[in-house]
Design a protein around this motif. Structure first.
Motif, PDB file in Angstrom:
ATOM      1  N   ASN A  97       0.841  -1.201   0.000  1.00 13.00           N
ATOM      2  CA  ASN A  97       0.000   0.000   0.000  1.00 13.00           C
ATOM      3  C   ASN A  97       0.873   1.246   0.000  1.00 13.00           C
ATOM      4  O   ASN A  97       2.032   1.213   0.417  1.00 13.00           O
ATOM      5  CB  ASN A  97      -0.970  -0.006   1.185  1.00 13.00           C
ATOM      6  CG  ASN A  97      -0.299  -0.240   2.522  1.00 13.00           C
ATOM      7  OD1 ASN A  97       0.573  -1.089   2.672  1.00 13.00           O
ATOM      8  ND2 ASN A  97      -0.694   0.531   3.525  1.00 13.00           N
ATOM      9  N   GLN A  99       0.966   5.337   0.966  1.00  8.83           N
ATOM     10  CA  GLN A  99       0.263   6.343   1.751  1.00  8.83           C
ATOM     11  C   GLN A  99       0.812   7.761   1.621  1.00  8.83           C
ATOM     12  O   GLN A  99       0.036   8.721   1.605  1.00  8.83           O
ATOM     13  CB  GLN A  99       0.292   5.950   3.241  1.00  8.83           C
ATOM     14  CG  GLN A  99      -0.369   4.618   3.533  1.00  8.83           C
ATOM     15  CD  GLN A  99      -0.350   4.290   5.012  1.00  8.83           C
ATOM     16  OE1 GLN A  99      -1.012   4.953   5.808  1.00  8.83           O
ATOM     17  NE2 GLN A  99       0.406   3.290   5.394  1.00  8.83           N
ATOM     18  N   SER A 100       2.129   7.918   1.572  1.00  8.41           N
ATOM     19  CA  SER A 100       2.680   9.275   1.596  1.00  8.41           C
ATOM     20  C   SER A 100       4.109   9.289   1.079  1.00  8.41           C
ATOM     21  O   SER A 100       4.673   8.247   0.714  1.00  8.41           O
ATOM     22  CB  SER A 100       2.653   9.831   3.021  1.00  8.41           C
ATOM     23  OG  SER A 100       3.729   9.298   3.787  1.00  8.41           O
ATOM     24  N   ASP A 103       6.747   6.831   2.491  1.00  6.95           N
ATOM     25  CA  ASP A 103       6.768   5.403   2.160  1.00  6.95           C
ATOM     26  C   ASP A 103       8.162   4.903   1.796  1.00  6.95           C
ATOM     27  O   ASP A 103       8.459   3.723   1.951  1.00  6.95           O
ATOM     28  CB  ASP A 103       5.815   5.110   1.002  1.00  6.95           C
ATOM     29  CG  ASP A 103       4.356   5.162   1.420  1.00  6.95           C
ATOM     30  OD1 ASP A 103       4.088   5.057   2.624  1.00  6.95           O
ATOM     31  OD2 ASP A 103       3.492   5.320   0.544  1.00  6.95           O
ATOM     32  N   ARG A 175      -0.564   7.868  -4.145  1.00  7.89           N
ATOM     33  CA  ARG A 175      -0.596   7.941  -2.681  1.00  7.89           C
ATOM     34  C   ARG A 175      -2.032   8.075  -2.199  1.00  7.89           C
ATOM     35  O   ARG A 175      -2.860   8.751  -2.805  1.00  7.89           O
ATOM     36  CB  ARG A 175       0.242   9.126  -2.188  1.00  7.89           C
ATOM     37  CG  ARG A 175       1.715   8.959  -2.414  1.00  7.89           C
ATOM     38  CD  ARG A 175       2.514   9.968  -1.616  1.00  7.89           C
ATOM     39  NE  ARG A 175       2.317  11.321  -2.083  1.00  7.89           N
ATOM     40  CZ  ARG A 175       3.135  11.964  -2.904  1.00  7.89           C
ATOM     41  NH1 ARG A 175       4.205  11.356  -3.370  1.00  7.89           N
ATOM     42  NH2 ARG A 175       2.906  13.210  -3.259  1.00  7.89           N
ATOM     43  N   ASN A 176      -2.293   7.450  -1.054  1.00 10.05           N
ATOM     44  CA  ASN A 176      -3.657   7.411  -0.547  1.00 10.05           C
ATOM     45  C   ASN A 176      -3.640   7.398   0.975  1.00 10.05           C
ATOM     46  O   ASN A 176      -3.089   6.494   1.590  1.00 10.05           O
ATOM     47  CB  ASN A 176      -4.356   6.143  -1.076  1.00 10.05           C
ATOM     48  CG  ASN A 176      -5.621   5.814  -0.314  1.00 10.05           C
ATOM     49  OD1 ASN A 176      -6.422   6.699  -0.035  1.00 10.05           O
ATOM     50  ND2 ASN A 176      -5.796   4.558   0.054  1.00 10.05           N
ATOM     51  N   ASP A 177      -4.226   8.433   1.596  1.00 10.32           N
ATOM     52  CA  ASP A 177      -4.250   8.504   3.063  1.00 10.32           C
ATOM     53  C   ASP A 177      -5.675   8.584   3.608  1.00 10.32           C
ATOM     54  O   ASP A 177      -5.930   9.208   4.623  1.00 10.32           O
ATOM     55  CB  ASP A 177      -3.438   9.712   3.544  1.00 10.32           C
ATOM     56  CG  ASP A 177      -3.993  11.036   3.010  1.00 10.32           C
ATOM     57  OD1 ASP A 177      -4.960  10.999   2.231  1.00 10.32           O
ATOM     58  OD2 ASP A 177      -3.457  12.101   3.380  1.00 10.32           O
ATOM     59  N   SER A 206      -1.575   2.266   9.022  1.00 10.81           N
ATOM     60  CA  SER A 206      -1.897   3.666   8.735  1.00 10.81           C
ATOM     61  C   SER A 206      -0.924   4.609   9.428  1.00 10.81           C
ATOM     62  O   SER A 206      -0.540   4.398  10.573  1.00 10.81           O
ATOM     63  CB  SER A 206      -3.331   3.962   9.200  1.00 10.81           C
ATOM     64  OG  SER A 206      -3.600   5.344   9.086  1.00 10.81           O
ATOM     65  N   SER A 208      -1.762   7.678  10.044  1.00 11.49           N
ATOM     66  CA  SER A 208      -2.597   8.793  10.506  1.00 11.49           C
ATOM     67  C   SER A 208      -2.364   9.195  11.958  1.00 11.49           C
ATOM     68  O   SER A 208      -2.666  10.331  12.335  1.00 11.49           O
ATOM     69  CB  SER A 208      -4.079   8.457  10.311  1.00 11.49           C
ATOM     70  OG  SER A 208      -4.441   7.316  11.072  1.00 11.49           O
ATOM     71  N   SER A 260      -3.417  -1.519  11.634  1.00 10.54           N
ATOM     72  CA  SER A 260      -3.567  -0.079  11.859  1.00 10.54           C
ATOM     73  C   SER A 260      -4.232   0.194  13.190  1.00 10.54           C
ATOM     74  O   SER A 260      -3.852   1.118  13.922  1.00 10.54           O
ATOM     75  CB  SER A 260      -4.386   0.563  10.730  1.00 10.54           C
ATOM     76  OG  SER A 260      -3.704   0.480   9.502  1.00 10.54           O
TER      77      SER A 260
END
Length: 274
Positions: A97, A99-100, A103, A175-177, A206, A208, A260
């Motif tokens: 995956n 995310q940002s 990574d 990217r996916n958050d 995650s 986050s 997560s």
């Protein structure tokens, strides 16, 4: 004289200063991260050229050595489960995956031997960063031209078998958050079936709880990483791509939610104890 207007104004000013302070910290750390990327890329490029003379997958170990130090600067910790599943002596497709911009640190933590990535072509033009990616043997794809992308993927397939490479792909494509996984693109699965090599999914928890651009959060934290069992593709054909994608997506999504939750709970406990 009424005190409430002054008290209210003071509280609003305090809240503004706190928010500004949070934003300043966030952008300061992002700037530091970008500066480290440029400096490390420049230094690593020199070492790679001196050591191997040009583009080589062997340069990935040099790049890894530089990037692994970043986590100490930002107070990040990686807990990896199942790393031994990556210790293969044959080619495979690794998917994870995305995310940002952080990574890259996670990728380097889990990077196995003779592993290269597939990246969008635009990254090639990021100065020292693009140069070190090129020297590391990364394959660049122009996603705006599907025919060119297909040609590159065919070349990747031939080279990964011929040179015994592991190829790392982010199947979400961007990217996916948002706290979930995006639908997967087909490229990684076509590649695995084309070459009849297994797919190894890797899931990162995650970010986050310590990194969130929307709220200007960038603090220290722990990332849980889990390497899932290899999924064989021997005997599969192009007709099996949708089912293979769904199998991988479900397994990774289930793992993402599980690890997560644990990572966020551990982060909350750590903050309460500090």
């Amino acid at each position: 004289m009424e005190l409430w207007p002054w008290v209210t104004a003071a509280l609003l000013l305090l809240l503004l200063l706190v928010q500004l302070s949070r934003s300043v910290r966030f952008y300061s750390r992002i700037t530091l991260y970008c500066a480290l990327c440029v400096l490390a890329s420049t230094a690593a490029s020199v070492v790679c050229l001196l050591r191997h003379g040009g583009r080589s997958v062997e340069n990935m170990r040099i790049i890894q050595w530089f990037v692994l130090s970043f986590k100490y600067v930002f107070g990040l910790r990686f807990e990896i489960k199942g790393r031994q599943k990556l210790e293969l002596d044959h080619p495979c497709v690794i998917i994870s995956n995305h995310q940002s911009i952080l990574d890259m640190m996670g990728l380097m933590e889990a990077l196995p031997e003779r592993c290269v990535q597939i990246a969008k072509r635009e990254l090639l033009f990021l100065g020292p960063v693009g140069l070190i990616m090129y020297l590391g043997g990364i394959f660049f794809i122009n996603r705006q031209h599907s025919r060119t992308a297909v040609t590159v993927m065919a070349d990747v397939g031939e080279r990964m078998v011929r040179e015994n490479l592991k190829v790392w792909i982010y199947p979400e494509g961007t990217r996916n958050d948002n706290g979930d996984l995006l639908p997967f693109k087909k490229g990684a699965f076509y590649l695995a079936i084309q070459t009849q090599v297994p797919i190894i999914p890797i899931v990162y928890s995650s970010f986050s709880s310590f990194y969130n651009p929307k709220t200007k959060l960038f603090s220290s934290g722990t990332i849980r990483v889990e390497v899932l069992d290899a999924i064989p593709t021997s005997g599969l054909t192009v007709a099996d791509v949708p089912k293979l994608m769904d199998t991988c997506h479900q397994a990774m999504r289930t793992t993402f939610f599980r690890i997560s939750k644990i990572a966020q709970e551990n982060g909350a406990t750590a903050r309460q104890g500090s």
